[in-house]
Design an enzyme around this catalytic site. Structure first.
Site, PDB file in Angstrom:
ATOM      1  N   GLY A   8      25.170   6.415  28.842  1.00 30.11           N
ATOM      2  CA  GLY A   8      25.487   5.019  28.522  1.00 30.11           C
ATOM      3  C   GLY A   8      24.222   4.207  28.299  1.00 30.11           C
ATOM      4  O   GLY A   8      24.211   2.996  28.507  1.00 30.11           O
ATOM      5  N   THR A  88      32.510   1.763  37.194  1.00 31.17           N
ATOM      6  CA  THR A  88      33.640   1.467  38.076  1.00 31.17           C
ATOM      7  C   THR A  88      34.860   2.286  37.667  1.00 31.17           C
ATOM      8  O   THR A  88      34.894   2.872  36.585  1.00 31.17           O
ATOM      9  CB  THR A  88      33.972  -0.035  37.985  1.00 31.17           C
ATOM     10  N   ASN A 113      28.291  -1.482  44.308  1.00 34.81           N
ATOM     11  CA  ASN A 113      27.364  -2.586  44.023  1.00 34.81           C
ATOM     12  C   ASN A 113      25.946  -2.108  44.302  1.00 34.81           C
ATOM     13  O   ASN A 113      25.628  -1.736  45.428  1.00 34.81           O
ATOM     14  CB  ASN A 113      27.699  -3.806  44.895  1.00 34.81           C
ATOM     15  N   HIS A 141      31.468 -15.563  38.980  1.00 32.13           N
ATOM     16  CA  HIS A 141      31.036 -14.601  37.957  1.00 32.13           C
ATOM     17  C   HIS A 141      31.127 -15.214  36.560  1.00 32.13           C
ATOM     18  O   HIS A 141      31.859 -16.184  36.339  1.00 32.13           O
ATOM     19  CB  HIS A 141      31.897 -13.327  38.002  1.00 32.13           C
ATOM     20  N   LYS A 145      34.037 -11.337  32.861  1.00 28.62           N
ATOM     21  CA  LYS A 145      34.496 -10.381  33.883  1.00 28.62           C
ATOM     22  C   LYS A 145      36.012 -10.265  33.813  1.00 28.62           C
ATOM     23  O   LYS A 145      36.727 -11.267  33.828  1.00 28.62           O
ATOM     24  CB  LYS A 145      34.049 -10.832  35.271  1.00 28.62           C
TER      25      LYS A 145
HETATM   26  P1  NAD Z   1      28.505  -1.506  28.280  1.00 28.67           P
HETATM   27  O1  NAD Z   1      29.824  -1.547  27.574  1.00 28.67           O
HETATM   28  O2  NAD Z   1      27.452  -2.492  27.907  1.00 28.67           O
HETATM   29  O3  NAD Z   1      27.853  -0.028  28.149  1.00 28.67           O
HETATM   30  C1  NAD Z   1      28.591   1.172  28.222  1.00 28.67           C
HETATM   31  C2  NAD Z   1      27.906   2.189  27.308  1.00 28.67           C
HETATM   32  O4  NAD Z   1      28.536   3.474  27.519  1.00 28.67           O
HETATM   33  C3  NAD Z   1      28.051   1.854  25.801  1.00 28.67           C
HETATM   34  O5  NAD Z   1      26.774   1.822  25.184  1.00 28.67           O
HETATM   35  C4  NAD Z   1      28.899   3.006  25.267  1.00 28.67           C
HETATM   36  O6  NAD Z   1      28.569   3.364  23.922  1.00 28.67           O
HETATM   37  C5  NAD Z   1      28.537   4.114  26.246  1.00 28.67           C
HETATM   38  N1  NAD Z   1      29.491   5.241  26.246  1.00 28.67           N
HETATM   39  C6  NAD Z   1      30.806   5.227  25.924  1.00 28.67           C
HETATM   40  N2  NAD Z   1      31.325   6.457  26.033  1.00 28.67           N
HETATM   41  C7  NAD Z   1      30.322   7.274  26.430  1.00 28.67           C
HETATM   42  C8  NAD Z   1      30.227   8.648  26.733  1.00 28.67           C
HETATM   43  N3  NAD Z   1      31.301   9.469  26.636  1.00 28.67           N
HETATM   44  N4  NAD Z   1      29.029   9.160  27.144  1.00 28.67           N
HETATM   45  C9  NAD Z   1      27.952   8.348  27.242  1.00 28.67           C
HETATM   46  N5  NAD Z   1      27.976   7.028  26.963  1.00 28.67           N
HETATM   47  C10 NAD Z   1      29.149   6.502  26.565  1.00 28.67           C
HETATM   48  O7  NAD Z   1      28.871  -1.652  29.846  1.00 28.67           O
HETATM   49  P2  NAD Z   1      27.915  -2.162  31.034  1.00 28.67           P
HETATM   50  O8  NAD Z   1      28.037  -3.639  31.196  1.00 28.67           O
HETATM   51  O9  NAD Z   1      26.579  -1.546  30.900  1.00 28.67           O
HETATM   52  O10 NAD Z   1      28.677  -1.540  32.302  1.00 28.67           O
HETATM   53  C11 NAD Z   1      28.861  -0.134  32.419  1.00 28.67           C
HETATM   54  C12 NAD Z   1      29.670   0.170  33.682  1.00 28.67           C
HETATM   55  O11 NAD Z   1      28.890  -0.169  34.838  1.00 28.67           O
HETATM   56  C13 NAD Z   1      30.976  -0.619  33.826  1.00 28.67           C
HETATM   57  O12 NAD Z   1      31.965   0.222  34.401  1.00 28.67           O
HETATM   58  C14 NAD Z   1      30.623  -1.737  34.789  1.00 28.67           C
HETATM   59  O13 NAD Z   1      31.733  -2.224  35.509  1.00 28.67           O
HETATM   60  C15 NAD Z   1      29.672  -0.989  35.712  1.00 28.67           C
HETATM   61  N6  NAD Z   1      28.751  -1.826  36.508  1.00 28.67           N
HETATM   62  C16 NAD Z   1      28.503  -1.429  37.771  1.00 28.67           C
HETATM   63  C17 NAD Z   1      27.590  -2.118  38.549  1.00 28.67           C
HETATM   64  C18 NAD Z   1      27.305  -1.645  39.962  1.00 28.67           C
HETATM   65  O14 NAD Z   1      26.500  -2.269  40.676  1.00 28.67           O
HETATM   66  N7  NAD Z   1      27.931  -0.550  40.399  1.00 28.67           N
HETATM   67  C19 NAD Z   1      26.919  -3.227  38.034  1.00 28.67           C
HETATM   68  C20 NAD Z   1      27.188  -3.615  36.722  1.00 28.67           C
HETATM   69  C21 NAD Z   1      28.107  -2.888  35.948  1.00 28.67           C
END
Ligand code: NAD
Length: 255
Positions: A8, A88, A113, A141, A145
């Site tokens: 990602g 998530t 988180n 937020h 969200k």
């Molecule tokens: P985003 O949509 O900006 O990025 C997701 C990326 O994944 C995209 O570039 C997409 O092309 C890519 N992708 C899609 N399918 C794929 C695959 N099969 N293999 C590899 N890459 C693929 O999303 P984001 O804002 O970066 O958030 C990503 C995730 O992280 C969400 O689930 C979000 O809720 C979570 N998140 C978690 C925390 C935490 O602290 N745990 C914090 C922020 C976001």
């Protein structure tokens, strides 16, 4: 040197991970996986299968989408690659099932988180809860969200409820809401009112307000941008090599 693959990597979180890993002295990005990404610096693959086949990394970091993370982890864990996951949508029983696929010595680390401050906020709330009869959680937020309340707010309410050991709030609750204004006292999560604000201007903030006779205690944490997650992600990358099995929560490495 820890060799890291970022799944990602073209997304909001993934690109911040690439920058943070690149800036660290003890690790490097050896490849990125994203169907929508390109790079002149490291190898790029469309799928985790292709990346695992090519090899050359010790840790996979996944910030993708709830619909794809399970498939990504199945492939990486079966190949014995440690995984650091922020995406998530994976329930605990699914995480356990995935961790069981991995050979001995492999670690699956998931943090709901990754901000160190939010983890400390929850720990402080746990310490305060037995001494304050009242507690309410307010979370703030950005307006993109999708879910409310936030997972961190729900977890904080659960932690407060557990630390109360069955004691109930005496503050007026939803029964005092005026007709037509239902929701004024927030959502009750395990007996703790939780209030969700969605607005432009916020990234992620949370306050826990405790009340007792003649005093209040407010614990507040603010994430101002996505770099706030990176110390936690780097800590996860540095820690998984020495651990094995399923580990949930950054607090496990903050000792
Ligand atoms: P985003 O949509 O900006 O990025 C997701 C990326 O994944 C995209 O570039 C997409 O092309 C890519 N992708 C899609 N399918 C794929 C695959 N099969 N293999 C590899 N890459 C693929 O999303 P984001 O804002 O970066 O958030 C990503 C995730 O992280 C969400 O689930 C979000 O809720 C979570 N998140 C978690 C925390 C935490 O602290 N745990 C914090 C922020 C976001």
């Amino acid at each position: 040197m820890i060799n890291v693959a970022v799944s990602g990597f073209a997304g909001r979180m993934g690109s911040a991970v690439v920058d943070a890993v690149t800036a660290a002295d003890d690790m490097q990005v050896t490849c990125g996986i994203d169907p929508h990404g390109s790079s002149k610096v490291f190898a790029v693959y469309e799928t985790v299968e292709q990346a695992v086949h090519a090899g050359g990394f010790d840790v996979l970091v996944d910030f993708t989408q709830p619909s794809v993370v399970e498939g990504n982890l199945r492939v990486a864990l079966a190949a014995g690659i440690d995984c650091v996951v922020g995406t998530t949508g994976l329930a605990n029983d699914k995480l356990e099932e995935l961790a069981a696929l991995a050979p001995e010595g492999t670690c699956l680390f998931y943090a709901p988180n990754f901000t160190t401050g939010a983890v400390l906020m929850m720990q402080f709330a746990k310490s305060a809860a037995p001494f304050f009869p009242e507690a309410e959680v307010l979370e703030f937020h950005h307006c993109n969200k999708k879910d409310a309340p936030s997972g961190t707010a729900v977890r904080t309410a659960q932690i407060i409820s557990e630390a109360r050991d069955g004691r109930q709030s005496v503050a007026p609750g939803k029964e005092t809401e005026i007709a037509g204004c239902e929701g004024a006292r927030g959502a009750l999560v395990e007996g703790v009112p939780v209030h969700s604000v969605r607005s432009m201007g916020y990234v992620a903030s949370q306050e826990v307000v405790f009340g007792s006779m003649g005093q209040t205690l407010t614990i507040r944490h603010d994430s101002w941008d996505r770099t706030s997650y990176m110390p936690g992600v780097l800590l996860g990358i540095r820690s998984v090599g020495d651990r094995q099995g399923l580990i949930v929560g950054l607090e496990n490495f903050m000792e």
